[in-house]
Design a protein around this motif. Structure first.
Motif, PDB file in Angstrom:
ATOM      1  N   THR A   1       0.940  -1.442  -0.290  1.00 28.88           N
ATOM      2  CA  THR A   1      -0.043  -0.246   0.440  1.00 28.88           C
ATOM      3  C   THR A   1       1.572   1.468  -0.099  1.00 28.88           C
ATOM      4  N   PRO A   2       0.106   2.228  -0.539  1.00 28.09           N
ATOM      5  CA  PRO A   2       0.859   3.568  -0.147  1.00 28.09           C
ATOM      6  C   PRO A   2       1.784   4.445   0.960  1.00 28.09           C
ATOM      7  N   GLU A   3       1.010   3.265   2.359  1.00 27.72           N
ATOM      8  CA  GLU A   3       0.862   3.648   3.288  1.00 27.72           C
ATOM      9  C   GLU A   3       2.256   2.498   3.831  1.00 27.72           C
ATOM     10  N   GLU A   4       2.710   1.971   3.483  1.00 26.35           N
ATOM     11  CA  GLU A   4       3.329   0.446   3.398  1.00 26.35           C
ATOM     12  C   GLU A   4       4.960   1.078   2.759  1.00 26.35           C
ATOM     13  N   PHE A   5       4.334   1.579   1.696  1.00 25.44           N
ATOM     14  CA  PHE A   5       5.671   1.909   0.935  1.00 25.44           C
ATOM     15  C   PHE A   5       6.519   3.275   1.765  1.00 25.44           C
ATOM     16  N   ARG A   6       5.716   4.166   1.496  1.00 29.09           N
ATOM     17  CA  ARG A   6       6.127   5.596   2.912  1.00 29.09           C
ATOM     18  C   ARG A   6       6.434   5.123   4.286  1.00 29.09           C
ATOM     19  N   LYS A   7       6.004   4.035   4.962  1.00 33.39           N
ATOM     20  CA  LYS A   7       7.267   3.807   5.472  1.00 33.39           C
ATOM     21  C   LYS A   7       8.051   3.068   5.410  1.00 33.39           C
ATOM     22  N   LYS A   8       8.705   2.329   4.202  1.00 28.18           N
ATOM     23  CA  LYS A   8       9.510   1.690   4.186  1.00 28.18           C
ATOM     24  C   LYS A   8      10.951   2.444   3.997  1.00 28.18           C
TER      25      LYS A   8
END
Length: 294
Positions: free
Chosen positions: A280-287
């Protein structure tokens, strides 16, 4: 606390008040700008020739192995980081579009070179020995001219840079290319330019085909023949790239990014992103935030 991905201009990297050009050997540049190992963005064109070193560098979230004899080019807005293994050297030139354009009558001259298209397949080039042997002295000559206060030294730098662009470009051109292939290459270039300007508001291949005065089937055939992917994939890949770049800026909410990219709602944007990227976009941002903090 989340830190924003920094955006550097030439002035912020130079000891002198110069906003058009920065020229340096690579090792001392790295020593002075250790902050550039972390993920960052440029507001300028960026060219590096490696003469020594190993490790990796990342452009727009794709990693490349560092090799002596490798040259790479970046355009404004791309996201970048370095992860070198041991001593690394070479040459670096940061320059504005106006630095070259002010010297030429032909508008958009840099667009003639595929390595300034922003297409990662053309961005990083491992030079054959004979091309490296021809290009390296030009970088040395640029360093010499940059250190002079002689009349027209800056113009000489421009001429030497153009020689580098032309030599590298010649190396990548197939002399056996026929007229039909040349026409298709021009058509693909026009399609990519249209995508670059309209990826947020035009999302269907048929609409681009109309702008190019060809049929959707013709456009799709050209993309598959040259790129190996469909016209629709080319459009979606550009939207995905811009979404990733925006996600590096924590000041932009997912809703704002969705709106900027003209998705009808957040859920559609999230569904699109996860289908393309498997997270998800949120998971990508966290990474990205975790990688930036290393």
């Amino acid at each position: 606390m989340i830190q924003n991905i920094p955006l550097y201009d030439i002035c912020s990297l130079s000891d002198i008040n110069q906003d058009d050009i920065l020229i340096s050997r690579f090792a001392p540049y790295l020593e002075t700008h250790k902050n550039l190992f972390a993920t960052h963005r440029h507001s300028f064109y960026h060219m590096v020739l490696f003469t020594a070193g190993s490790g990796a560098h990342t452009i727009d979230f794709e990693s490349f192995e560092v090799k002596p004899g490798q040259i790479y080019f970046m355009v404004p807005g791309q996201v970048h980081s370095w992860a070198f293994d041991g001593f690394t050297d070479g040459y670096i030139i940061n320059f504005s579009a106006s630095f070259i354009q002010s010297f030429l009558l032909q508008h958009g001259y840099l667009d003639n070179f595929s390595f300034f298209s922003g297409n990662l397949a053309d961005t990083v080039i491992n030079l054959p020995q004979e091309t490296f042997a021809a290009v390296k002295p030009l970088f040395e000559a640029i360093l010499t001219e940059a250190a002079l206060s002689a009349t027209s030294a800056v113009d000489m730098v421009r001429l030497l840079m153009l020689q580098i662009f032309i030599l590298v470009n010649r190396m990548s051109i197939n002399p056996a290319t026929g007229n039909n292939s040349s026409y298709n290459q021009t058509l693909l270039k026009s399609f990519k330019n249209l995508i670059e300007h309209h990826y947020s508001d035009i999302k269907l291949p048929k609409d681009y085909a109309t702008l190019l005065y060809i049929t959707p089937n013709h456009l799709n055939a050209v993309c598959k023949d040259i790129m190996g992917i469909s016209a629709g994939e080319l459009i979606r890949n550009r939207i995905l790239l811009e979404a990733k770049r925006m996600l590096t800026n924590p000041k932009l909410s997912i809703s704002e990014i969705s709106l900027k990219l003209n998705f009808s709602d957040n859920s559609y944007f999230t569904k699109f992103f996860k289908k393309m990227e498997d997270i998800t976009p949120e998971e990508f941002r966290k990474k990205i935030t975790q990688d930036h903090g290393k």
